[in-house]
Enzyme design. Structure first.
Site, PDB file in Angstrom:
ATOM      1  N   ASP A 248       0.871  -1.164   0.000  1.00 39.01           N
ATOM      2  CA  ASP A 248       0.000   0.000   0.000  1.00 39.01           C
ATOM      3  C   ASP A 248       0.917   1.226   0.000  1.00 39.01           C
ATOM      4  O   ASP A 248       2.127   1.108   0.206  1.00 39.01           O
ATOM      5  CB  ASP A 248      -0.897  -0.037   1.234  1.00 39.01           C
ATOM      6  CG  ASP A 248      -1.878   1.126   1.300  1.00 39.01           C
ATOM      7  OD1 ASP A 248      -2.292   1.603   0.229  1.00 39.01           O
ATOM      8  OD2 ASP A 248      -2.205   1.552   2.417  1.00 39.01           O
TER       9      ASP A 248
ATOM     10  N   ASP B  22      -0.111   4.901   1.469  1.00 37.53           N
ATOM     11  CA  ASP B  22      -0.262   5.733   2.667  1.00 37.53           C
ATOM     12  C   ASP B  22      -0.040   4.909   3.931  1.00 37.53           C
ATOM     13  O   ASP B  22      -0.665   3.871   4.131  1.00 37.53           O
ATOM     14  CB  ASP B  22      -1.653   6.365   2.699  1.00 37.53           C
ATOM     15  CG  ASP B  22      -1.861   7.322   1.542  1.00 37.53           C
ATOM     16  OD1 ASP B  22      -1.056   8.251   1.391  1.00 37.53           O
ATOM     17  OD2 ASP B  22      -2.833   7.122   0.779  1.00 37.53           O
TER      18      ASP B  22
ATOM     19  N   ASP C 236      -1.479  -0.937   6.107  1.00 37.83           N
ATOM     20  CA  ASP C 236      -1.738  -0.489   7.484  1.00 37.83           C
ATOM     21  C   ASP C 236      -3.167  -0.744   7.935  1.00 37.83           C
ATOM     22  O   ASP C 236      -3.455  -0.706   9.128  1.00 37.83           O
ATOM     23  CB  ASP C 236      -1.436   1.012   7.613  1.00 37.83           C
ATOM     24  CG  ASP C 236      -2.456   1.856   6.857  1.00 37.83           C
ATOM     25  OD1 ASP C 236      -2.416   1.835   5.614  1.00 37.83           O
ATOM     26  OD2 ASP C 236      -3.278   2.531   7.497  1.00 37.83           O
TER      27      ASP C 236
END
EC number: 3.1.3.-
Length: 514
Positions: free
Chosen positions: A67, A69, A352
């Site tokens: 990912d 961010d 996250d």
């Protein structure tokens, strides 16, 4: 005291009153157990380590996915006040909320990730792995809700039924779980707005208020405000960029294939990656997918890939292969698997968000997964302190005493047991406040794992504070999870499990009752 007892806790033969064991003469319980801690016990955990829920050998991993961010790009906490303030002003100026809300500023110490919000009751609370509210961690607005009221609100229990809790992605019919780091300013704003309405006696519909706050936070992202702040000052907002570059370069040098799947737009990702890695960052990745619309990217087969040019314009040609150096938008995982043939445990994906990034990949497709949990670094540093270790050791000792001595029913013994229970509860509150005064640790309630921890174990093979932790291990390293005892496998005195090597308080004194 001459008594006997059996392992099943039957009443002792004698009713001689229970005496509170003598402790070292000290006004502080820390001094009384200082000698129970072996040397170096408070530096057992490494904040830069990778922790395994499942055995995994990096030797078998051929493809690494990421990912963007809070995975490739770690953001400074300074971003949260900006999101809070912008969404607060949107509520006032566009949703016509009271001007008095503008007096609230972002409090970084208020909320933690993984909390649940009961929309109809306006309750923000921490729930454990067994769906019980941790008493003392329920807030309406900025004010704690008494334990008795919480129990009354849920029909005389702390338990939240499964159907109310959440669906697969943490969204139930009336309860929402805040799982990503961007939700911290959302929880803070939600609590501040509720606090204002309650403090001024203003009637409001809980569902409308929740939706308005959520929409205001969403507008900050959709309108690109957050992207603008970061792009204007990447040195301020982006952390550990050089470490991200080191991780990617190292993997490529060892012949690994890399891909990126993110919900962020290409222009934003491109500027951030140029800052961290350099202008040729795309040469490190075999596939780059932006605006993927996760988590539906993993489940919806209908959305095709579209190719983007350097200016972000869409191409209309059909995608029959995913080319290195090109940029693709949207698409779906099923076409991704068909075009790349990257399947099963040879793929390791990092993200996250436990639901949006990892859940589908592990449960439906058998990929290996790595969770990025930035809070882990701070929590481990707290766990490594003598204050935490002393508190936990004494709590475990008191728990053992309470369990074994509860068979004494005379008045004097009951007073001793009540004193131990009171002290144990006080220590629990002290330990909780070391992490966060309102809600404690994101990983534990007083003793049970949190609901967040349950999902972390379920959806991730590995977890770590940042991607840079990979630099501490060889690319063929095998991670072995620690064998933690099930309850029926554990020793009688659970306080021995604090570190695996601590001594049990008063063990010699109480050997004769075993």
């Amino acid at each position: 005291m001459s008594v006997t007892t059996s392992w099943d806790g039957v009443r002792p033969e004698h009713d001689e009153p229970l005496r509170q064991p003598a402790r070292a003469p000290s006004s502080s319980w820390e001094d009384g157990i200082h000698n129970l801690l072996p040397p170096e016990v408070c530096s057992l955990l490494n904040p830069a380590a990778i922790y395994a829920n499942n055995e995994i050998s990096l030797r078998d991993v051929e493809v690494y996915g990421f990912d963007y961010d809070y995975t490739l790009a770690q953001y400074a906490d300074a971003l949260h006040p900006e999101i809070f303030s912008a969404a607060r002003d949107i509520l006032i100026e566009h949703y016509k909320y009271p001007e008095g809300i503008r007096k609230y500023d972002y409090d970084p110490s208020f909320a933690i990730r993984g909390l649940h919000y009961d929309i109809q009751k306006s309750l923000l609370m921490k729930i454990d792995a067994f769906h019980y509210v941790q008493l003392g961690t329920a807030y309406r607005g900025l004010q704690p809700v008494p334990d008795e009221e919480v129990i009354d609100l849920y029909g005389g229990t702390q338990h939240i039924p499964l159907y109310q809790m959440s669906g697969f992605y943490g969204k139930g019919p009336s309860i929402k779980q805040f799982m990503d780091i961007f939700s911290l300013p959302e929880m803070a704003l939600l609590s501040c707005v509720v606090d204002h309405f309650l403090g001024h006696g203003l009637e409001f519909d809980q569902a409308h208020l929740y939706k308005d706050v959520t929409d205001a936070i969403r507008d900050v992202h959709v309108k690109g405000l957050m992207y603008q702040w970061i792009e204007r000052d990447m040195e301020k907002y982006i952390l550990r960029g050089d470490e991200t570059f080191a991780v990617l370069s190292r993997l490529v040098a060892h012949g690994k294939q890399l891909f990126l799947i993110t919900n962020s737009p290409f222009s934003f990702v491109d500027k951030g990656m140029r800052h961290m890695v350099g202008p040729d960052w795309r040469q490190l990745f075999d596939v780059v997918i932006v605006q993927a619309d996760k988590p539906s990217f993993f489940t919806d087969r209908r959305k095709p890939f579209r190719k983007l040019d350097e200016k972000g314009s869409l191409h209309w040609d059909r995608i029959t292969r995913l080319e290195k150096g090109k940029i693709y938008r949207q698409g779906n995982l099923y076409d991704f698997l068909r075009l790349t043939e990257w399947r099963g445990p040879r793929v390791l994906y990092f993200g996250d968000h436990l639901y949006s990034d990892l859940a589908d990949l592990m449960l439906r497709h058998g990929w290996r997964t790595g969770a990025i949990i930035p809070e882990l670094e701070r929590e481990i540093r707290i766990i490594n302190t003598e204050q935490y270790m002393h508190s936990l050791t004494w709590q475990q000792a008191l728990t053992g005493l309470l369990e074994r001595m509860q068979t004494y029913q005379d008045a004097e013994s009951q007073q001793v047991l009540a004193a131990w229970m009171k002290e144990r509860q006080e220590l629990r509150c002290i330990t909780k406040a070391l992490f966060n005064a309102q809600f404690g640790s994101i990983f534990r309630t007083f003793h049970n794992p949190t609901y967040f921890s349950r999902r972390l174990v379920r959806f991730s093979d590995l977890y770590m504070a940042s991607l840079s932790c990979l630099l501490n291990y060889r690319v063929d390293f095998t991670f072995y999870p620690r064998r933690t005892p099930l309850q029926h496998e554990a020793p009688l005195w659970m306080d021995q499990l604090c570190t695996g090597c601590m001594k049990t308080p008063f063990l010699g004194d109480m050997a004769h009752i075993r």
